[in-house]
Design a protein around this motif. Sequence first.
Motif, PDB file in Angstrom:
ATOM      1  N   ILE A  28      34.901   3.376  13.770  1.00  0.00           N
ATOM      2  CA  ILE A  28      34.183   4.153  12.763  1.00  0.00           C
ATOM      3  C   ILE A  28      34.481   3.648  11.352  1.00  0.00           C
ATOM      4  O   ILE A  28      35.453   2.943  11.130  1.00  0.00           O
ATOM      5  N   VAL A  29      33.618   4.056  10.434  1.00  0.00           N
ATOM      6  CA  VAL A  29      33.842   3.895   9.007  1.00  0.00           C
ATOM      7  C   VAL A  29      33.995   5.308   8.460  1.00  0.00           C
ATOM      8  O   VAL A  29      33.127   6.158   8.680  1.00  0.00           O
ATOM      9  N   VAL A  30      35.110   5.572   7.785  1.00  0.00           N
ATOM     10  CA  VAL A  30      35.351   6.895   7.206  1.00  0.00           C
ATOM     11  C   VAL A  30      34.957   6.840   5.742  1.00  0.00           C
ATOM     12  O   VAL A  30      35.406   5.960   5.005  1.00  0.00           O
ATOM     13  N   ILE A  31      34.109   7.777   5.334  1.00  0.00           N
ATOM     14  CA  ILE A  31      33.668   7.846   3.946  1.00  0.00           C
ATOM     15  C   ILE A  31      34.066   9.195   3.372  1.00  0.00           C
ATOM     16  O   ILE A  31      33.703  10.247   3.889  1.00  0.00           O
ATOM     17  N   ASP A  32      34.839   9.131   2.298  1.00  0.00           N
ATOM     18  CA  ASP A  32      35.374  10.296   1.592  1.00  0.00           C
ATOM     19  C   ASP A  32      34.363  10.686   0.512  1.00  0.00           C
ATOM     20  O   ASP A  32      34.015   9.867  -0.331  1.00  0.00           O
ATOM     21  N   GLU A  42      45.434  11.490  -2.928  1.00  0.00           N
ATOM     22  CA  GLU A  42      45.735  11.331  -1.510  1.00  0.00           C
ATOM     23  C   GLU A  42      44.444  11.122  -0.734  1.00  0.00           C
ATOM     24  O   GLU A  42      43.421  11.708  -1.055  1.00  0.00           O
ATOM     25  N   HIS A  43      44.512  10.239   0.264  1.00  0.00           N
ATOM     26  CA  HIS A  43      43.325   9.941   1.068  1.00  0.00           C
ATOM     27  C   HIS A  43      43.714   9.346   2.421  1.00  0.00           C
ATOM     28  O   HIS A  43      44.846   8.900   2.614  1.00  0.00           O
ATOM     29  N   ILE A  44      42.753   9.326   3.309  1.00  0.00           N
ATOM     30  CA  ILE A  44      42.938   8.700   4.614  1.00  0.00           C
ATOM     31  C   ILE A  44      42.940   7.193   4.396  1.00  0.00           C
ATOM     32  O   ILE A  44      42.062   6.651   3.716  1.00  0.00           O
ATOM     33  N   GLU A  45      43.941   6.540   4.957  1.00  0.00           N
ATOM     34  CA  GLU A  45      44.052   5.092   4.795  1.00  0.00           C
ATOM     35  C   GLU A  45      42.796   4.397   5.320  1.00  0.00           C
ATOM     36  O   GLU A  45      42.340   4.671   6.423  1.00  0.00           O
ATOM     37  N   GLY A  46      42.223   3.535   4.502  1.00  0.00           N
ATOM     38  CA  GLY A  46      41.034   2.782   4.889  1.00  0.00           C
ATOM     39  C   GLY A  46      39.719   3.475   4.587  1.00  0.00           C
ATOM     40  O   GLY A  46      38.654   2.875   4.732  1.00  0.00           O
ATOM     41  N   ALA A  47      39.767   4.745   4.169  1.00  0.00           N
ATOM     42  CA  ALA A  47      38.535   5.476   3.866  1.00  0.00           C
ATOM     43  C   ALA A  47      37.881   4.899   2.617  1.00  0.00           C
ATOM     44  O   ALA A  47      38.549   4.529   1.660  1.00  0.00           O
ATOM     45  N   MET A  48      36.567   4.819   2.643  1.00  0.00           N
ATOM     46  CA  MET A  48      35.789   4.399   1.481  1.00  0.00           C
ATOM     47  C   MET A  48      35.436   5.639   0.681  1.00  0.00           C
ATOM     48  O   MET A  48      35.358   6.733   1.235  1.00  0.00           O
ATOM     49  N   LEU A  49      35.191   5.465  -0.601  1.00  0.00           N
ATOM     50  CA  LEU A  49      34.868   6.593  -1.473  1.00  0.00           C
ATOM     51  C   LEU A  49      33.410   6.544  -1.898  1.00  0.00           C
ATOM     52  O   LEU A  49      32.927   5.523  -2.393  1.00  0.00           O
ATOM     53  N   MET A  50      32.684   7.644  -1.665  1.00  0.00           N
ATOM     54  CA  MET A  50      31.325   7.836  -2.166  1.00  0.00           C
ATOM     55  C   MET A  50      31.234   9.300  -2.591  1.00  0.00           C
ATOM     56  O   MET A  50      30.828  10.155  -1.823  1.00  0.00           O
ATOM     57  N   PRO A  51      31.683   9.618  -3.835  1.00  0.00           N
ATOM     58  CA  PRO A  51      31.752  11.010  -4.280  1.00  0.00           C
ATOM     59  C   PRO A  51      30.409  11.734  -4.221  1.00  0.00           C
ATOM     60  O   PRO A  51      29.355  11.131  -4.463  1.00  0.00           O
ATOM     61  N   LEU A  52      30.489  13.004  -3.916  1.00  0.00           N
ATOM     62  CA  LEU A  52      29.308  13.848  -3.769  1.00  0.00           C
ATOM     63  C   LEU A  52      28.287  13.687  -4.898  1.00  0.00           C
ATOM     64  O   LEU A  52      27.107  13.516  -4.614  1.00  0.00           O
ATOM     65  N   PRO A  53      28.665  13.683  -6.180  1.00  0.00           N
ATOM     66  CA  PRO A  53      27.651  13.567  -7.232  1.00  0.00           C
ATOM     67  C   PRO A  53      26.885  12.241  -7.203  1.00  0.00           C
ATOM     68  O   PRO A  53      25.793  12.150  -7.738  1.00  0.00           O
ATOM     69  N   PHE A  54      27.474  11.226  -6.575  1.00  0.00           N
ATOM     70  CA  PHE A  54      26.849   9.906  -6.531  1.00  0.00           C
ATOM     71  C   PHE A  54      26.436   9.516  -5.117  1.00  0.00           C
ATOM     72  O   PHE A  54      26.152   8.354  -4.857  1.00  0.00           O
ATOM     73  N   PHE A  55      26.400  10.490  -4.212  1.00  0.00           N
ATOM     74  CA  PHE A  55      26.115  10.226  -2.799  1.00  0.00           C
ATOM     75  C   PHE A  55      24.663   9.797  -2.623  1.00  0.00           C
ATOM     76  O   PHE A  55      23.747  10.518  -2.989  1.00  0.00           O
ATOM     77  N   LYS A  56      24.484   8.608  -2.059  1.00  0.00           N
ATOM     78  CA  LYS A  56      23.143   8.080  -1.786  1.00  0.00           C
ATOM     79  C   LYS A  56      23.117   7.604  -0.336  1.00  0.00           C
ATOM     80  O   LYS A  56      23.645   6.535  -0.017  1.00  0.00           O
ATOM     81  N   PRO A  57      22.529   8.393   0.556  1.00  0.00           N
ATOM     82  CA  PRO A  57      22.515   8.018   1.970  1.00  0.00           C
ATOM     83  C   PRO A  57      21.950   6.623   2.218  1.00  0.00           C
ATOM     84  O   PRO A  57      22.406   5.920   3.114  1.00  0.00           O
ATOM     85  N   GLU A  58      20.982   6.210   1.406  1.00  0.00           N
ATOM     86  CA  GLU A  58      20.380   4.892   1.611  1.00  0.00           C
ATOM     87  C   GLU A  58      21.369   3.753   1.325  1.00  0.00           C
ATOM     88  O   GLU A  58      21.140   2.615   1.721  1.00  0.00           O
ATOM     89  N   MET A  59      22.489   4.053   0.679  1.00  0.00           N
ATOM     90  CA  MET A  59      23.506   3.047   0.371  1.00  0.00           C
ATOM     91  C   MET A  59      24.598   2.962   1.446  1.00  0.00           C
ATOM     92  O   MET A  59      25.475   2.116   1.371  1.00  0.00           O
ATOM     93  N   LEU A  60      24.528   3.849   2.442  1.00  0.00           N
ATOM     94  CA  LEU A  60      25.525   3.828   3.510  1.00  0.00           C
ATOM     95  C   LEU A  60      25.352   2.574   4.358  1.00  0.00           C
ATOM     96  O   LEU A  60      24.231   2.084   4.523  1.00  0.00           O
TER      97      LEU A  60
END
Length: 125
Positions: A28-32, A42-60
């Motif tokens: 899996i790819v974990v996206i925070d 603090e975060h899950i090791e290896g998780a990528m960051l895509m904050p809610l205000p900038f969340f663009k599903p088409e960029m996943l």
Amino acid sequence: MKTEHVGEATFETWTPEEVFEACHKGQIVVIDVRTPQEYMFEHIEGAMLMPLPFFKPEMLPGQTDKKIVLHCGSGVRSEKMARLAMERGLDRIAHMEGGFGAWKAAKLPYIGTNMATGAPQKVEG
């Protein structure tokens, strides 16, 4: 894992333990979707960051090799963003139930901040 069919899409809800296991198997790819400040603290090791205000599903990233699992602090934001992704055409998306709070409650390892130095450090749950 809980599965829900929404139209043609499949929405999955994973437990922290399922996310941990799949993450370590490279499945899996974990996206925070939390804020950059929350992620830096603090975060899950290896998780990528895509904050809610900038969340663009088409960029996943595509999901041909690995599934995407979203997570936040409690599971509320990640579920909202997963459902938004389905509305925008993703046919399979997942989120982690209970968010990072549930991850920590399950005593799973993560990257935290050393309060004495401000440096990141691995925390063994």
